[in-house]
Enzyme design. Structure first.
Site, PDB file in Angstrom:
ATOM      1  N   PHE A  21       0.810  -1.218   0.000  1.00 16.71           N
ATOM      2  CA  PHE A  21       0.000   0.000   0.000  1.00 16.71           C
ATOM      3  C   PHE A  21       0.842   1.266   0.000  1.00 16.71           C
ATOM      4  O   PHE A  21       0.391   2.327  -0.430  1.00 16.71           O
ATOM      5  CB  PHE A  21      -0.967  -0.006   1.191  1.00 16.71           C
ATOM      6  N   LYS A  22       2.081   1.167   0.473  1.00 16.66           N
ATOM      7  CA  LYS A  22       2.938   2.356   0.517  1.00 16.66           C
ATOM      8  C   LYS A  22       3.179   2.939  -0.874  1.00 16.66           C
ATOM      9  O   LYS A  22       3.480   4.127  -1.014  1.00 16.66           O
ATOM     10  CB  LYS A  22       4.276   2.013   1.178  1.00 16.66           C
ATOM     11  N   ASP A  23       3.044   2.105  -1.920  1.00 15.96           N
ATOM     12  CA  ASP A  23       3.252   2.602  -3.291  1.00 15.96           C
ATOM     13  C   ASP A  23       2.278   3.719  -3.632  1.00 15.96           C
ATOM     14  O   ASP A  23       2.601   4.616  -4.410  1.00 15.96           O
ATOM     15  CB  ASP A  23       3.073   1.471  -4.306  1.00 15.96           C
TER      16      ASP A  23
ATOM     17  N   THR B 214       7.681   0.480   3.524  1.00 17.90           N
ATOM     18  CA  THR B 214       8.014   1.851   3.126  1.00 17.90           C
ATOM     19  C   THR B 214       9.327   1.903   2.362  1.00 17.90           C
ATOM     20  O   THR B 214       9.451   2.625   1.366  1.00 17.90           O
ATOM     21  CB  THR B 214       8.099   2.768   4.358  1.00 17.90           C
TER      22      THR B 214
END
Length: 462
Positions: free
Chosen positions: A111-113, A144
């Site tokens: 999800f950090k993308d 991250t």
């Protein structure tokens, strides 16, 4: 739109200056001076937008005039062109009352993308426009680091150093970071925990002279741009439900260790999105769940779990929530953080805890419970959860009310945590991008867990 510090001692600054400052110079965190309000009519207009179109509308509210709209649009389009799914963050129905928001379709399967593809392009834009030196320093509990590196690797005018806890991330997470052999990338494996890495980063940024001398920029969620980018997918998820007939509020169940992802949901709710409960899911490192349930924010004993990205005891974004919880009283927040530094805990009174529980519910998921949820959902629904998403689903099953619709945030592809998946005798096939990592050489330096150990490496690198 201007940005101010949660501790009240930084004059209001614009969006670009805010992302360059990262951690506020007074030690606080930057927040928007006001939260934009989105009307029901606007929500209805936004409901049919693509992810990129929606991101542009939301970013425009916070960027104001710092970036011309056509240039902001280009940044958004470039950032989400790297995602494998046309919807960027699609929603999958599991049951009528449970949906999964898949946030892992970016280049590093996490999800950090969603935030860091944008922030990487944003830093590159600022470097060109202002002829600024961009030296990024960040800490990671696993995801991250790879996302940040992927967002800026090879980009002119930018160098990045990522700290991760040595031996305490998954094998795939480690390989995604350390197989990058670009001259502008430095990986430091710190002897200690993620909390040690995060403490070092915050203390380096708090050393304002060092921060300015070496042009340090933040990639962690202390950077307000990270939060703003993550706010978008709460709106987009809700609109996907609405486009299939859902009306009224929806809960969001969020696996979180650093309070960044769920704070983005809090911001979306404050803007006017019809959010029911924000369900805060932790693993056995349960400082945040303990706060929501008991009103006590106090680190406990660090525990290694099957969901290592949430193996965090001190949540860096918690201060932002305290700021809003206490009505924007910066002096109160500064006093509470001083109390936390001196006594190692923050306790809120009963009336304040009631306000917390109006917005949040929380549940801490045990290690075996996490694995059981993975096995149960795979057997019953033929859907494979990564261990962090499993915590979010477990929390939803425990605390969501009857008849309520919940969206559980899926923060990573299960292939990133095969060590945990195999414990339930489930065999999965790696995506080819992940399989290819196992044949590559690694590039990392193991360092001690002190500021000076890291500082000396940074000075040599920058």
């Amino acid at each position: 739109m201007k940005y101010i510090s949660t501790r009240g001692k930084v004059p209001p600054i614009g969006f670009i200056d805010a992302i360059l400052m990262g951690l506020a110079d007074d030690g606080g965190l930057l927040v928007p001076e006001r939260i934009p309000q989105v009307s029901a009519d606007t929500l209805q207009k936004w409901q049919r937008l693509s992810y990129q179109e929606l991101a542009l509308e939301i970013f425009t509210l916070y960027v104001d005039q710092d970036i011309p709209r056509d240039e902001l649009k280009q940044l958004v389009d470039d950032s989400y062109a790297t995602f494998r799914h046309e919807d960027v963050t699609p929603v999958r129905r599991i049951r009528n009352d449970l949906h999964v928001l898949e946030l892992f379709h970016g280049p590093t399967f996490a999800f950090k993308d969603v935030a860091l593809q944008f922030l990487g392009n944003l830093y590159s834009y600022v470097s060109r426009k202002r002829n600024s030196i961009i030296h990024i320093v960040g800490a990671t509990s696993g995801d991250t680091g790879a996302s940040a590196i992927e967002g800026v690797r090879g980009k002119e005018g930018i160098k990045i150093c990522i700290l991760h806890p040595h031996g305490k991330v998954s094998r795939v997470q480690e390989l995604q970071m350390t197989t990058v052999d670009d001259a502008n990338v430095l990986n430091l494996a710190v002897e200690g925990t993620f909390d040690d890495c995060q403490r070092i980063i915050k203390e380096l940024f708090a050393d304002v002279d060092f921060k300015h001398q070496y042009h340090l920029r933040a990639i962690n969620s202390i950077n307000i741009a990270r939060i703003l980018a993550q706010t978008v997918y709460y709106f987009f998820a809700y609109f996907q439900l609405a486009n299939h007939g859902h009306t009224g509020p929806a809960n969001f169940s969020v696996p979180t260790g650093n309070f960044g992802d769920i704070f983005a949901g809090y911001l979306a709710k404050a803007m006017g999105l019809p959010v029911g409960k924000l369900i805060l899911a932790t693993n056995e490192n349960n400082i945040l769940a303990h706060f929501v349930n008991e009103g006590v924010y106090q680190p406990g004993e660090f525990k290694s779990t099957h969901s290592p990205s949430m193996d965090i005891q001190v949540a860096s974004n918690f201060e932002r929530y305290l700021y809003y919880l206490y009505g924007g009283d910066a002096a109160k927040v500064a006093a509470l953080m001083d109390e936390f530094k001196a006594q190692g805990r923050v306790i809120v009174p009963a009336d304040v805890l009631e306000r917390v529980q109006e917005t949040f519910a929380a549940y801490a998921v045990g290690n075996e419970e996490c694995l059981n949820v993975i096995g149960d959902y795979y057997a019953k629904y033929d859907y494979l959860l990564d261990p962090h998403t499993a915590c979010g689903v477990a929390a939803s099953d425990r605390v969501a009310g009857d008849g309520e619709v919940t969206v559980a945030l899926s923060t990573a592809h299960p292939a990133k945590f095969d060590e945990s998946i195999r414990l339930r005798e489930i065999t999965q096939t790696y995506p080819r991008e992940i399989q290819a990592l196992f044949d590559k050489a690694q590039h990392q330096t193991v360092v001690g867990g002190t500021n000076e150990d890291v500082k000396s490496r940074l000075v040599a690198f920058f």
